[in-house]
Design a protein around this motif. Sequence first.
Motif, PDB file in Angstrom:
ATOM      1  N   ARG A  61       0.837  -1.047  -0.088  1.00 54.65           N
ATOM      2  CA  ARG A  61       0.009   0.158   0.145  1.00 54.65           C
ATOM      3  C   ARG A  61       0.798   1.436  -0.027  1.00 54.65           C
ATOM      4  NH1 ARG A  61      -3.388  -1.884   5.074  1.00 54.65           N
ATOM      5  NH2 ARG A  61      -1.582  -3.343   5.237  1.00 54.65           N
ATOM      6  N   SER A  62       1.851   1.319   0.820  1.00 51.27           N
ATOM      7  CA  SER A  62       2.716   2.502   0.755  1.00 51.27           C
ATOM      8  C   SER A  62       3.329   2.648  -0.690  1.00 51.27           C
ATOM      9  CB  SER A  62       3.764   2.311   2.078  1.00 51.27           C
ATOM     10  OG  SER A  62       4.471   1.061   1.766  1.00 51.27           O
ATOM     11  N   HIS A  63       3.800   1.828  -1.265  1.00 52.53           N
ATOM     12  CA  HIS A  63       4.454   2.019  -2.567  1.00 52.53           C
ATOM     13  C   HIS A  63       3.357   2.348  -3.549  1.00 52.53           C
ATOM     14  CE1 HIS A  63       8.268  -0.494  -1.383  1.00 52.53           C
ATOM     15  NE2 HIS A  63       8.564   0.630  -2.056  1.00 52.53           N
ATOM     16  N   LEU A  64       2.276   1.660  -3.407  1.00 49.53           N
ATOM     17  CA  LEU A  64       1.055   2.092  -4.495  1.00 49.53           C
ATOM     18  C   LEU A  64       0.832   3.667  -4.125  1.00 49.53           C
ATOM     19  CD1 LEU A  64      -1.148  -0.944  -4.353  1.00 49.53           C
ATOM     20  CD2 LEU A  64       0.253  -0.332  -6.304  1.00 49.53           C
ATOM     21  N   SER A  65       0.627   3.733  -2.930  1.00 47.60           N
ATOM     22  CA  SER A  65       0.327   5.417  -2.670  1.00 47.60           C
ATOM     23  C   SER A  65       1.481   6.205  -2.889  1.00 47.60           C
ATOM     24  CB  SER A  65       0.155   5.577  -1.045  1.00 47.60           C
ATOM     25  OG  SER A  65      -0.836   4.594  -0.729  1.00 47.60           O
ATOM     26  N   ALA A 166       8.562  14.702  11.186  1.00 46.62           N
ATOM     27  CA  ALA A 166       7.176  14.882  10.471  1.00 46.62           C
ATOM     28  C   ALA A 166       6.416  16.177  11.056  1.00 46.62           C
ATOM     29  CB  ALA A 166       6.268  13.858  10.991  1.00 46.62           C
ATOM     30  N   GLU A 167       6.268  17.067  10.169  1.00 51.66           N
ATOM     31  CA  GLU A 167       5.398  18.153  10.485  1.00 51.66           C
ATOM     32  C   GLU A 167       4.089  17.986  10.971  1.00 51.66           C
ATOM     33  OE1 GLU A 167       5.447  21.291   7.360  1.00 51.66           O
ATOM     34  OE2 GLU A 167       7.724  21.424   7.323  1.00 51.66           O
ATOM     35  N   LYS A 168       3.652  16.810  10.143  1.00 50.15           N
ATOM     36  CA  LYS A 168       1.958  16.545  10.195  1.00 50.15           C
ATOM     37  C   LYS A 168       1.863  15.059  10.046  1.00 50.15           C
ATOM     38  CE  LYS A 168      -2.610  18.400   9.083  1.00 50.15           C
ATOM     39  NZ  LYS A 168      -2.829  18.895  10.388  1.00 50.15           N
ATOM     40  N   ARG A 169       0.913  14.410  10.954  1.00 57.49           N
ATOM     41  CA  ARG A 169       0.763  13.217  10.794  1.00 57.49           C
ATOM     42  C   ARG A 169      -0.620  12.892  10.624  1.00 57.49           C
ATOM     43  NH1 ARG A 169      -1.064   8.912  13.997  1.00 57.49           N
ATOM     44  NH2 ARG A 169       0.187   7.151  14.336  1.00 57.49           N
ATOM     45  N   ILE A 170      -0.987  12.143   9.139  1.00 61.85           N
ATOM     46  CA  ILE A 170      -2.059  11.991   8.509  1.00 61.85           C
ATOM     47  C   ILE A 170      -2.350  10.612   8.399  1.00 61.85           C
ATOM     48  CG2 ILE A 170      -3.480  12.788   6.671  1.00 61.85           C
ATOM     49  CD1 ILE A 170      -1.560  15.103   6.309  1.00 61.85           C
ATOM     50  N   PRO A 171      -3.279   9.996   9.006  1.00 65.23           N
ATOM     51  CA  PRO A 171      -3.765   8.407   8.750  1.00 65.23           C
ATOM     52  C   PRO A 171      -4.762   8.846   7.701  1.00 65.23           C
ATOM     53  CG  PRO A 171      -4.402   9.404  11.241  1.00 65.23           C
ATOM     54  CD  PRO A 171      -4.020  10.561  10.379  1.00 65.23           C
ATOM     55  N   ILE A 172      -4.311   7.897   6.538  1.00 58.94           N
ATOM     56  CA  ILE A 172      -5.231   7.552   5.244  1.00 58.94           C
ATOM     57  C   ILE A 172      -5.009   6.191   5.104  1.00 58.94           C
ATOM     58  CG2 ILE A 172      -5.867   8.025   2.891  1.00 58.94           C
ATOM     59  CD1 ILE A 172      -4.631  10.925   3.463  1.00 58.94           C
ATOM     60  N   THR A 173      -5.705   5.301   5.857  1.00 61.53           N
ATOM     61  CA  THR A 173      -5.568   3.964   5.779  1.00 61.53           C
ATOM     62  C   THR A 173      -6.438   3.245   4.569  1.00 61.53           C
ATOM     63  OG1 THR A 173      -7.203   3.620   7.512  1.00 61.53           O
ATOM     64  CG2 THR A 173      -4.878   4.048   8.387  1.00 61.53           C
ATOM     65  N   PHE A 174      -5.686   2.047   4.306  1.00 64.27           N
ATOM     66  CA  PHE A 174      -6.536   1.231   3.095  1.00 64.27           C
ATOM     67  C   PHE A 174      -6.666  -0.267   3.689  1.00 64.27           C
ATOM     68  CE2 PHE A 174      -4.315   4.938   0.987  1.00 64.27           C
ATOM     69  CZ  PHE A 174      -5.481   5.402   0.153  1.00 64.27           C
ATOM     70  N   GLU A 175      -7.343  -0.963   3.041  1.00 63.20           N
ATOM     71  CA  GLU A 175      -7.512  -2.387   3.196  1.00 63.20           C
ATOM     72  C   GLU A 175      -6.139  -3.158   2.556  1.00 63.20           C
ATOM     73  OE1 GLU A 175      -9.713  -4.342   5.168  1.00 63.20           O
ATOM     74  OE2 GLU A 175     -10.506  -2.385   5.748  1.00 63.20           O
ATOM     75  N   ASP A 176      -5.720  -4.155   3.212  1.00 62.51           N
ATOM     76  CA  ASP A 176      -4.522  -4.822   2.822  1.00 62.51           C
ATOM     77  C   ASP A 176      -5.023  -5.765   1.728  1.00 62.51           C
ATOM     78  OD1 ASP A 176      -2.110  -5.623   2.253  1.00 62.51           O
ATOM     79  OD2 ASP A 176      -1.542  -6.072   4.497  1.00 62.51           O
ATOM     80  N   PRO A 177      -4.393  -5.652   0.474  1.00 60.41           N
ATOM     81  CA  PRO A 177      -4.884  -6.563  -0.467  1.00 60.41           C
ATOM     82  C   PRO A 177      -4.021  -7.876  -0.482  1.00 60.41           C
ATOM     83  CG  PRO A 177      -3.110  -5.101  -1.616  1.00 60.41           C
ATOM     84  CD  PRO A 177      -3.528  -4.482  -0.304  1.00 60.41           C
ATOM     85  N   LYS A 178      -2.794  -7.852   0.754  1.00 60.70           N
ATOM     86  CA  LYS A 178      -2.301  -9.274   1.070  1.00 60.70           C
ATOM     87  C   LYS A 178      -3.313 -10.139   1.386  1.00 60.70           C
ATOM     88  CE  LYS A 178       1.340 -10.871   4.115  1.00 60.70           C
ATOM     89  NZ  LYS A 178       2.158 -10.487   5.460  1.00 60.70           N
TER      90      LYS A 178
END
Length: 210
Positions: A61-65, A166-178
Amino acid sequence: MTLTKTIVFPEIEKVISAFDFETIAAERKIILQPLIDFIQQKVTNQQEVRLNLICTHNSRRSHLSQVWAQTAAAYFNIKNVFCYSGGTEATALFPMAAKTLEQSGFKIKTIAAGNNPIYAIKYSDNEHPVIGFSKTYDDDFNPQSEFAAILTCSQADGGCPFIAGAEKRIPITFEDPKAFDNTPQQAKKYQERSLQIATEMCYVFSQIKS
C-alpha cells in the motif's frame, strides 16, 4: 511564466481520465482533507511538498500510494512535490504490487536484484522515475524533516504514535490486498486497491490551487 504540464504515459492518462471523484464517499473526503490542506499550505507558501507514505512492511500500500501520489502531482501540474515511502520494518516491494502498476501503464525496470530489489518506476518519458524498494520510514533515503507522514495502514498508524521530523501526521488507511495473496482473486483485488488509492490521490491533487 507558464509551467509546462507533465505528459504522463497514454495508458496512465486513460486510467486517470476515467476516474469519477463523486464515487469517493463523503467520509473518505473528510479523511483526505488534512492532506489537501497540508499540500495547499505548502503550495501557497511556495515551499516544497514532501510526503512520506508509511505502511508496516513498505511492500504494497505505501508503494502504491507513493507512486500514485507522485503521478497525480505531475498530472495536475502541482510542482515541487516529492513522494517517499517507508515501513516500520523493511521487507521487499511485493511483485504483485509492481505488476499491478505495470497493468495501469507504468514502465518498471529492475535496477538491482536480490532479496530487496530496487525498481525504477516511470510514469512519464521526461520525469525522474520513482525509486521503489522497501525501507524503514526513517531511512536515510527519506526526508528527515519538513514532511507529512501519511499512515496508509492501521497497523502502522497504531505502531507509529510518533514520527520524528514529521510536520504533520495524517492517517489515510487502506485495506490490505495481501489478504488475497495466492487466491484466484489476487490480481483483481490488487487492481481494486491500486485504483482506489489512485482515485483518492488524484482527487487530493485535483483540489490544489497553484
